[in-house]
Design an enzyme around this catalytic site. Structure first.
Site, PDB file in Angstrom:
ATOM      1  N   ASP A  47       0.841  -1.197   0.000  1.00 11.45           N
ATOM      2  CA  ASP A  47       0.000   0.000   0.000  1.00 11.45           C
ATOM      3  C   ASP A  47       0.877   1.247   0.000  1.00 11.45           C
ATOM      4  O   ASP A  47       1.542   1.554   0.989  1.00 11.45           O
ATOM      5  CB  ASP A  47      -0.906   0.011   1.251  1.00 11.45           C
ATOM      6  CG  ASP A  47      -1.886   1.172   1.219  1.00 11.45           C
ATOM      7  OD1 ASP A  47      -2.962   1.009   0.620  1.00 11.45           O
ATOM      8  OD2 ASP A  47      -1.562   2.256   1.752  1.00 11.45           O
ATOM      9  N   TYR A  52       3.252   9.727  -0.449  1.00 13.28           N
ATOM     10  CA  TYR A  52       4.387   9.181   0.304  1.00 13.28           C
ATOM     11  C   TYR A  52       5.716   9.350  -0.426  1.00 13.28           C
ATOM     12  O   TYR A  52       6.783   9.149   0.166  1.00 13.28           O
ATOM     13  CB  TYR A  52       4.189   7.692   0.632  1.00 13.28           C
ATOM     14  CG  TYR A  52       2.859   7.335   1.275  1.00 13.28           C
ATOM     15  CD1 TYR A  52       2.073   8.315   1.892  1.00 13.28           C
ATOM     16  CD2 TYR A  52       2.384   6.034   1.278  1.00 13.28           C
ATOM     17  CE1 TYR A  52       0.846   7.998   2.462  1.00 13.28           C
ATOM     18  CE2 TYR A  52       1.165   5.708   1.857  1.00 13.28           C
ATOM     19  CZ  TYR A  52       0.396   6.701   2.437  1.00 13.28           C
ATOM     20  OH  TYR A  52      -0.818   6.373   3.004  1.00 13.28           O
ATOM     21  N   LYS A  77      -2.552   5.926  -4.460  1.00 14.94           N
ATOM     22  CA  LYS A  77      -3.661   6.854  -4.189  1.00 14.94           C
ATOM     23  C   LYS A  77      -3.400   8.210  -4.819  1.00 14.94           C
ATOM     24  O   LYS A  77      -2.249   8.684  -4.816  1.00 14.94           O
ATOM     25  CB  LYS A  77      -3.823   7.056  -2.666  1.00 14.94           C
ATOM     26  CG  LYS A  77      -3.723   5.797  -1.855  1.00 14.94           C
ATOM     27  CD  LYS A  77      -3.953   5.989  -0.369  1.00 14.94           C
ATOM     28  CE  LYS A  77      -3.580   4.724   0.390  1.00 14.94           C
ATOM     29  NZ  LYS A  77      -2.201   4.689   0.869  1.00 14.94           N
TER      30      LYS A  77
HETATM   31  N1  LIG Z   1      -5.263   6.396   3.534  1.00 13.40           N
HETATM   32  C1  LIG Z   1      -4.700   7.116   4.475  1.00 13.40           C
HETATM   33  O1  LIG Z   1      -5.029   8.290   4.665  1.00 13.40           O
HETATM   34  C2  LIG Z   1      -3.652   6.525   5.322  1.00 13.40           C
HETATM   35  C3  LIG Z   1      -3.105   5.307   4.957  1.00 13.40           C
HETATM   36  N2  LIG Z   1      -2.138   4.725   5.732  1.00 13.40           N
HETATM   37  C4  LIG Z   1      -1.615   3.412   5.291  1.00 13.40           C
HETATM   38  O2  LIG Z   1      -1.661   2.488   6.383  1.00 13.40           O
HETATM   39  C5  LIG Z   1      -0.352   1.979   6.616  1.00 13.40           C
HETATM   40  C6  LIG Z   1      -0.133   1.628   8.065  1.00 13.40           C
HETATM   41  O3  LIG Z   1      -0.360   2.752   8.890  1.00 13.40           O
HETATM   42  P1  LIG Z   1       0.800   3.557   9.637  1.00 13.40           P
HETATM   43  O4  LIG Z   1       0.320   4.937   9.844  1.00 13.40           O
HETATM   44  O5  LIG Z   1       2.046   3.369   8.910  1.00 13.40           O
HETATM   45  O6  LIG Z   1       0.840   2.922  11.080  1.00 13.40           O
HETATM   46  P2  LIG Z   1       0.854   1.457  11.730  1.00 13.40           P
HETATM   47  O7  LIG Z   1      -0.353   1.383  12.601  1.00 13.40           O
HETATM   48  O8  LIG Z   1       1.073   0.417  10.713  1.00 13.40           O
HETATM   49  O9  LIG Z   1       2.121   1.565  12.699  1.00 13.40           O
HETATM   50  C7  LIG Z   1       3.426   1.740  12.228  1.00 13.40           C
HETATM   51  C8  LIG Z   1       4.321   2.037  13.431  1.00 13.40           C
HETATM   52  O10 LIG Z   1       4.286   0.950  14.346  1.00 13.40           O
HETATM   53  C9  LIG Z   1       5.591   0.398  14.501  1.00 13.40           C
HETATM   54  N3  LIG Z   1       5.432  -1.064  14.480  1.00 13.40           N
HETATM   55  C10 LIG Z   1       5.111  -1.833  13.396  1.00 13.40           C
HETATM   56  N4  LIG Z   1       5.012  -3.124  13.730  1.00 13.40           N
HETATM   57  C11 LIG Z   1       5.284  -3.198  15.059  1.00 13.40           C
HETATM   58  C12 LIG Z   1       5.360  -4.280  15.968  1.00 13.40           C
HETATM   59  N5  LIG Z   1       5.139  -5.535  15.601  1.00 13.40           N
HETATM   60  N6  LIG Z   1       5.667  -3.999  17.269  1.00 13.40           N
HETATM   61  C13 LIG Z   1       5.898  -2.728  17.675  1.00 13.40           C
HETATM   62  N7  LIG Z   1       5.836  -1.649  16.839  1.00 13.40           N
HETATM   63  C14 LIG Z   1       5.544  -1.889  15.531  1.00 13.40           C
HETATM   64  C15 LIG Z   1       6.420   0.902  13.341  1.00 13.40           C
HETATM   65  O11 LIG Z   1       7.777   1.092  13.749  1.00 13.40           O
HETATM   66  P3  LIG Z   1       9.071   0.660  12.888  1.00 13.40           P
HETATM   67  O12 LIG Z   1       8.816   0.993  11.448  1.00 13.40           O
HETATM   68  O13 LIG Z   1      10.142   1.494  13.489  1.00 13.40           O
HETATM   69  O14 LIG Z   1       9.266  -0.808  13.130  1.00 13.40           O
HETATM   70  C16 LIG Z   1       5.768   2.254  13.067  1.00 13.40           C
HETATM   71  O15 LIG Z   1       6.265   3.232  13.961  1.00 13.40           O
HETATM   72  C17 LIG Z   1       0.561   3.098   6.083  1.00 13.40           C
HETATM   73  O16 LIG Z   1       1.898   2.681   5.931  1.00 13.40           O
HETATM   74  C18 LIG Z   1      -0.162   3.481   4.823  1.00 13.40           C
HETATM   75  O17 LIG Z   1       0.106   2.524   3.827  1.00 13.40           O
HETATM   76  C19 LIG Z   1      -1.718   5.316   6.893  1.00 13.40           C
HETATM   77  C20 LIG Z   1      -2.189   6.550   7.277  1.00 13.40           C
HETATM   78  C21 LIG Z   1      -3.212   7.240   6.521  1.00 13.40           C
HETATM   79  O1  LIG Z   2      -1.810   8.472   4.100  1.00 14.49           O
HETATM   80  C1  LIG Z   2      -1.548   9.356   4.912  1.00 14.49           C
HETATM   81  C2  LIG Z   2      -0.547   9.207   5.949  1.00 14.49           C
HETATM   82  O2  LIG Z   2      -0.827   9.968   7.102  1.00 14.49           O
HETATM   83  C3  LIG Z   2      -1.001  11.341   6.867  1.00 14.49           C
HETATM   84  C4  LIG Z   2      -1.120  12.110   8.172  1.00 14.49           C
HETATM   85  O3  LIG Z   2      -2.039  11.536   9.044  1.00 14.49           O
HETATM   86  C5  LIG Z   2      -2.229  11.466   6.042  1.00 14.49           C
HETATM   87  O4  LIG Z   2      -2.382  12.779   5.655  1.00 14.49           O
HETATM   88  C6  LIG Z   2      -2.206  10.639   4.831  1.00 14.49           C
HETATM   89  O5  LIG Z   2      -3.479  10.398   4.419  1.00 14.49           O
END
Ligand SMILES: NC(=O)C1=CN([C@@H]2O[C@H](COP(=O)(O)OP(=O)(O)OC[C@H]3O[C@@H](n4cnc5c(N)ncnc54)[C@H](OP(=O)(O)O)[C@@H]3O)[C@@H](O)[C@H]2O)C=CC1
Ligand SMILES: O=C1CO[C@H](CO)[C@@H](O)[C@@H]1O
Length: 283
Positions: A47, A52, A77
């Site tokens: 994803d 990004y 996206k």
């Molecule tokens: N459509 C939208 O608006 C959005 C979409 N997204 C999508 O969703 C995905 C996931 O969400 P995201 O915001 O990245 O957050 P997550 O909920 O996936 O959390 C990621 C964080 O958790 C840590 N982490 C991951 N696995 C573990 C584990 N097993 N134990 C402890 N800590 C852990 C990572 O640290 P580290 O990397 O240091 O291991 C990182 O800091 C994004 O990457 C993106 O693709 C996210 C936000 C908004």
């Molecule tokens: O995908 C995303 C990652 O997080 C950002 C901050 O919350 C968002 O703006 C964005 O949608």
């Protein structure tokens, strides 16, 4: 119990692996390595997003993996700022050239931006319908759409989004939007599934994890998949990328599921922006 990632059916006849790998906040220079590691472990769904800035690294890792393009499900996206049809067409082409692929498996409107562009996300959606018709987006969907936004699409457009990608985790269970999705055959994708780590030291999560002999992250991801949602946790830590993949070889009983769902804080649990208000356009 074998750890097999299920494929889930979308409303357009395509399928999507229920577990993927998210790449938000992975530096462009580090993306190919992290995605390469995820593909080695067995993830087959990535994803990413124009926002990004790391689509090129995703494409590079897929090509370097030795897997056929058809074996990896890639989502991107449309960035905020490109909602007008002409801009959306150009932006979509930039995604395909960054990924160096001739199609994406799923393309989403990243945010509805209800306070920009006169709130006109319907013409943006109709432009994504074009990408699906010409085969360059196998499936199309939306992200951060609230119920009134989905109702407008239902009233004014032909194609029902395959997915709605929204913030969901134990502190924001987002039941109302999920329920609209189940009723209308729109699959929910749960972003920030472990709330970027914020839920992992919650005493209830820690207690359930101890009871089932798994880590807090595995328990939370398992809760999502038992609810039927799609997840793509992000990590650049090799051990965690593996840990997050091992969630299909155990189950949570009803009591554990209910305890986790009971952690919902409603709007107070939101970690990201509120989609009704968010109108950010990157510079
Ligand atoms: N459509 C939208 O608006 C959005 C979409 N997204 C999508 O969703 C995905 C996931 O969400 P995201 O915001 O990245 O957050 P997550 O909920 O996936 O959390 C990621 C964080 O958790 C840590 N982490 C991951 N696995 C573990 C584990 N097993 N134990 C402890 N800590 C852990 C990572 O640290 P580290 O990397 O240091 O291991 C990182 O800091 C994004 O990457 C993106 O693709 C996210 C936000 C908004
Ligand atoms: O995908 C995303 C990652 O997080 C950002 C901050 O919350 C968002 O703006 C964005 O949608």
């Amino acid at each position: 119990m074998a750890n097999t990632v299920p494929d889930i059916s979308l409303n357009d006849g395509n399928t999507i692996p229920q577990l993927g790998f998210g790449v938000y906040q992975i530096e462009p220079k580090d993306t190919a390595e992290a995605v390469g590691r995820a593909l080695e472990i067995g993830y087959r769904h990535i994803d990413t997003a124009q926002m990004y800035g790391n689509e090129a690294g995703v494409g590079e890792a897929v090509r370097a993996s030795g897997l056929d393009r058809g074996e990896v499900f890639v989502t991107s996206k449309l960035n905020n700022g490109f909602h007008r049809p002409e801009e959306a067409r150009r932006a979509f082409e930039s995604t395909l050239s960054a990924l160096k692929t001739d199609y994406v498996d799923l393309f989403l409107i990243h945010w509805p931006l209800p306070t920009r562009y006169d709130g006109d996300f319907v013409s943006t959606w109709k432009t994504l319908e074009e990408f699906q018709r010409d085969g360059r987006a196998r499936s199309i969907g939306v992200s951060n759409f609230q119920v009134p936004h989905l109702e407008r699409l239902a009233a004014e457009a032909d194609v029902v989004p395959a997915v709605n990608q929204i913030e969901v985790h134990p502190y924001l269970t987002n039941e109302q939007v999920r329920a609209y999705g189940s009723k209308h055959n729109i699959l929910t994708e749960a972003w920030s599934p472990i709330a970027q780590g914020r839920v992992l030291d919650d005493p209830t999560i820690v207690d359930v994890a101890e009871q089932v002999g798994r880590t807090p992250a595995q328990v939370v991801l398992r809760w999502h998949v038992q609810r039927g949602d799609i997840v793509f946790p992000k990590s650049t830590t090799p051990k965690r990328i593996e840990e997050n993949f091992q969630i299909f070889d155990f189950t949570l009983d009803d009591t554990a599921m209910e305890r986790i769902s009971g952690l919902d804080k409603g709007e107070a649990g939101r970690t990201g922006p509120n989609p009704d208000e968010f109108d950010y356009i990157p510079a």
